[in-house]
Write a protein that holds these residues in place. Sequence first.
Motif, PDB file in Angstrom:
ATOM      1  N   GLU A 152       0.828  -1.205   0.000  1.00 11.44           N
ATOM      2  CA  GLU A 152       0.000   0.000   0.000  1.00 11.44           C
ATOM      3  C   GLU A 152       0.864   1.258   0.000  1.00 11.44           C
ATOM      4  OE1 GLU A 152      -2.844  -0.070   3.163  1.00 11.44           O
ATOM      5  OE2 GLU A 152      -3.891  -1.800   2.336  1.00 11.44           O
ATOM      6  N   LEU A 153       1.968   1.247   0.740  1.00  2.20           N
ATOM      7  CA  LEU A 153       2.872   2.401   0.751  1.00  2.20           C
ATOM      8  C   LEU A 153       3.446   2.654  -0.635  1.00  2.20           C
ATOM      9  CD1 LEU A 153       4.805   1.817   4.105  1.00  2.20           C
ATOM     10  CD2 LEU A 153       3.087   3.571   3.630  1.00  2.20           C
ATOM     11  N   ALA A 185       0.797   4.069  -2.922  1.00  4.03           N
ATOM     12  CA  ALA A 185       0.534   5.475  -2.620  1.00  4.03           C
ATOM     13  C   ALA A 185       1.608   6.353  -3.235  1.00  4.03           C
ATOM     14  CB  ALA A 185       0.452   5.687  -1.111  1.00  4.03           C
ATOM     15  N   GLU A 213       1.022  10.311  -3.860  1.00  5.01           N
ATOM     16  CA  GLU A 213       0.628  10.713  -2.524  1.00  5.01           C
ATOM     17  C   GLU A 213       1.810  10.489  -1.572  1.00  5.01           C
ATOM     18  OE1 GLU A 213      -2.774   8.435  -1.387  1.00  5.01           O
ATOM     19  OE2 GLU A 213      -3.861   8.902  -3.229  1.00  5.01           O
ATOM     20  N   PRO A 221       2.723   8.845   1.673  1.00  8.45           N
ATOM     21  CA  PRO A 221       2.133   7.873   2.619  1.00  8.45           C
ATOM     22  C   PRO A 221       2.394   8.194   4.075  1.00  8.45           C
ATOM     23  CG  PRO A 221       3.997   6.897   1.460  1.00  8.45           C
ATOM     24  CD  PRO A 221       3.781   8.255   0.879  1.00  8.45           C
ATOM     25  N   THR A 222       3.306   9.120   4.368  1.00  8.52           N
ATOM     26  CA  THR A 222       3.610   9.444   5.768  1.00  8.52           C
ATOM     27  C   THR A 222       2.626  10.482   6.317  1.00  8.52           C
ATOM     28  OG1 THR A 222       5.190  11.138   5.083  1.00  8.52           O
ATOM     29  CG2 THR A 222       6.026   8.908   5.511  1.00  8.52           C
ATOM     30  N   ARG A 267      -0.538  10.197   6.544  1.00 10.27           N
ATOM     31  CA  ARG A 267      -1.756   9.547   7.053  1.00 10.27           C
ATOM     32  C   ARG A 267      -1.835   9.562   8.514  1.00 10.27           C
ATOM     33  NH1 ARG A 267      -2.394   4.332   3.160  1.00 10.27           N
ATOM     34  NH2 ARG A 267      -1.923   5.393   1.276  1.00 10.27           N
TER      35      ARG A 267
END
Length: 181
Positions: A167-168, A171, A176, A178-179, A181
């Motif tokens: 998923e990371l 992203a 995007e 990912p950190t 979130r």
Amino acid sequence: MTPPTPSKRPLWTVVVTLLLGAAALWGASRLVWSAQLREAGVRGTLLETQTGAQHSGALVPLALLGVAGVAGSIATGGWPRRVLGVILAVAGLWACWIAVDGVSFGGFPAGAPVWQVFTGRGLALLGGILVLLGGLMAIKNAGAMPRLGARYAAPSGQKTARDPDTELWEALSEGEDPTDR
């Protein structure tokens, strides 16, 4: 958790049953169904026979309906398949009625093909029963059978659990952070 995939066995059972029923109805339409002596004037008396198609013009269309039912069973699902099953069951009952209506077990003239009469009507009865069974199985297993194009249906709104590292990376690939979130 993904829903279980439908089994193909009920679908193949319906398809084979309908094809065998259609073949039996078509074969019954080609055999002799009745034989009687007819006065032919100067030529004397003649043995006049009627095939199943001459006796009842519905046998061949019912056979074609059985073949069309195969295509419909494969292509549809849910309520349309149940409606098709009802139509096939009624057609099977109709074929059974045609097979037993007016059957006579005696009084055949000499030289009449008695075995063809009983074989023709028996095949029509068997074909009607098979189409009836195919329709009833289509009704009963409508939701349990796969349908054409189901593989390409839009996925459900529910996401399956995936690997967090994947998923990371996805992203990041979508642009995007990912950190955040």
